[in-house]
Scaffold this active site. Structure first.
Site, mmCIF file in Angstrom:
data_model
loop_
_atom_site.group_PDB
_atom_site.id
_atom_site.type_symbol
_atom_site.label_atom_id
_atom_site.label_comp_id
_atom_site.label_asym_id
_atom_site.label_seq_id
_atom_site.Cartn_x
_atom_site.Cartn_y
_atom_site.Cartn_z
ATOM 1 N N TYR A 168 0.849 -1.198 0.000
ATOM 2 C CA TYR A 168 0.000 0.000 0.000
ATOM 3 C C TYR A 168 0.883 1.246 0.000
ATOM 4 C CZ TYR A 168 -3.590 -3.321 1.509
ATOM 5 O OH TYR A 168 -4.441 -4.385 1.597
ATOM 6 N N ASN A 214 -12.297 -1.925 -4.483
ATOM 7 C CA ASN A 214 -12.103 -2.329 -5.878
ATOM 8 C C ASN A 214 -13.368 -3.022 -6.391
ATOM 9 O OD1 ASN A 214 -11.249 -3.398 -8.324
ATOM 10 N ND2 ASN A 214 -9.820 -4.853 -7.414
ATOM 11 N N HIS A 227 -5.541 -8.372 -4.909
ATOM 12 C CA HIS A 227 -4.902 -9.410 -4.091
ATOM 13 C C HIS A 227 -3.372 -9.300 -4.139
ATOM 14 C CE1 HIS A 227 -5.335 -11.163 -8.144
ATOM 15 N NE2 HIS A 227 -4.209 -11.804 -7.874
#
Length: 150
Positions: free
Chosen positions: A86, A107, A116
């Protein structure tokens, strides 16, 4: 909006089309509509789970903020079998890791837009799709990224 349910190793998965683009994908039961785009998307999804496809060649439309769309574009750019954090995506976009995490969780087209493949700074994090983190692990294993789960 036409939708088509595809059986996958992670459960029934529904693809939704609107105005010539895939706009939603989610786990569960949905329609049985056959359009050229939905049939193509279903075939590509099956190829992905068979290990014969590493990316999707489909028109997709993400609704949401500019950041949501930018995060989705960043996730699409993560190669098959690789992960990013992230924080890495946040640095690239001039945002915060928390905001990127919220966009990943929001998402609208998981798997095709590979949220993922996004991890926390210390490794594996949650997953908003059906099956939670177990599904995330299964997808990463399918892609050969299992060594990155530690």
């Amino acid at each position: 909006m036409p939708s088509l349910t595809v059986d996958t190793p992670t459960g029934a998965f529904v693809l939704t089309e609107e105005e010539g683009a895939i706009t939603r994908a989610t786990w569960g039961q949905g329609g049985a509509d056959h359009t050229p785009l939905l049939d193509r998307a279903a075939a590509q999804l099956v190829e992905y789970f068979q290990g014969r496809r590493e990316s999707f060649d489909l028109p997709m439309r993400v609704r949401g903020s500019a950041l949501q769309r930018a995060v989705c574009d960043a996730m699409i750019a993560i190669p098959f079998g690789f992960t990013r954090t992230y924080g890495e995506i946040a640095r690239d976009l001039g945002s915060s890791a928390q905001a990127v995490g919220q966009c990943c969780g929001g998402n609208p087209i998981p798997i095709l837009i590979p949220c993922h493949r996004v991890m926390g700074a210390k490794g594996l994090t949650g997953f908003s799709g059906a099956g939670g983190v177990e599904t995330k692990v299964a997808l990463l294993r399918l892609e050969g990224a299992a060594g990155l789960l530690i």
